[in-house]
Design a protein around this motif. Sequence first.
Motif, short mmCIF file in Angstrom:
data_model
loop_
_atom_site.label_atom_id
_atom_site.label_comp_id
_atom_site.label_asym_id
_atom_site.label_seq_id
_atom_site.Cartn_x
_atom_site.Cartn_y
_atom_site.Cartn_z
N GLY A 61 -24.69 -68.37 -52.81
CA GLY A 61 -25.17 -67.00 -52.80
C GLY A 61 -25.02 -66.35 -54.15
O GLY A 61 -24.58 -66.97 -55.12
N THR A 62 -25.37 -65.08 -54.22
CA THR A 62 -25.25 -64.32 -55.45
C THR A 62 -25.17 -62.84 -55.12
O THR A 62 -25.61 -62.40 -54.06
N SER A 63 -24.58 -62.12 -56.04
CA SER A 63 -24.68 -60.66 -55.95
C SER A 63 -25.97 -60.28 -56.68
O SER A 63 -26.41 -60.98 -57.59
N LEU A 64 -26.57 -59.20 -56.25
CA LEU A 64 -27.84 -58.80 -56.85
C LEU A 64 -27.60 -58.12 -58.19
O LEU A 64 -26.74 -57.24 -58.30
N PRO A 65 -28.34 -58.50 -59.22
CA PRO A 65 -28.10 -57.93 -60.55
C PRO A 65 -28.29 -56.41 -60.62
O PRO A 65 -27.64 -55.73 -61.38
N PHE A 66 -29.17 -55.89 -59.79
CA PHE A 66 -29.45 -54.44 -59.82
C PHE A 66 -28.57 -53.66 -58.84
O PHE A 66 -28.59 -52.44 -58.84
N ALA A 67 -27.80 -54.36 -58.01
CA ALA A 67 -26.90 -53.70 -57.05
C ALA A 67 -25.73 -54.64 -56.79
O ALA A 67 -25.71 -55.39 -55.83
N ARG A 68 -24.73 -54.61 -57.66
CA ARG A 68 -23.61 -55.57 -57.61
C ARG A 68 -22.83 -55.52 -56.29
O ARG A 68 -22.16 -56.47 -55.93
#
Length: 105
Positions: A61-68
């Motif tokens: 998974g990942t955290s979203l770059p525009f909404a950490r």
Amino acid sequence: LALGVVAAAGPFASASLALSRNAYRRYVVDSTLLGAPGARADYSGNAVVGVPPAFGALQVGTSLPFARAVRVKATLEGVSAFWADDANSVRVPGYATVDLTAELA
């Protein structure tokens, strides 16, 4: 066995695997349970009912770059086949599931 890689932000991954061999050491059933006078069944050495020998999971998974604070992830979980009866004659097939998740971290 488990392995995980997590960054303060951005991508992450984890994996786990559990293996076991569970068998009855001594398991003899007499006629009281079989319903036949003098009958007996010896299940010694058979695999324990309902216990899969392998479980595993993989998650990325990942955290979203525009909404950490928002993370998205995919998880694959698998379970091996196992026995549904003491005689080990009824086998339950293995299976896998895939989950997609969005969460607030």
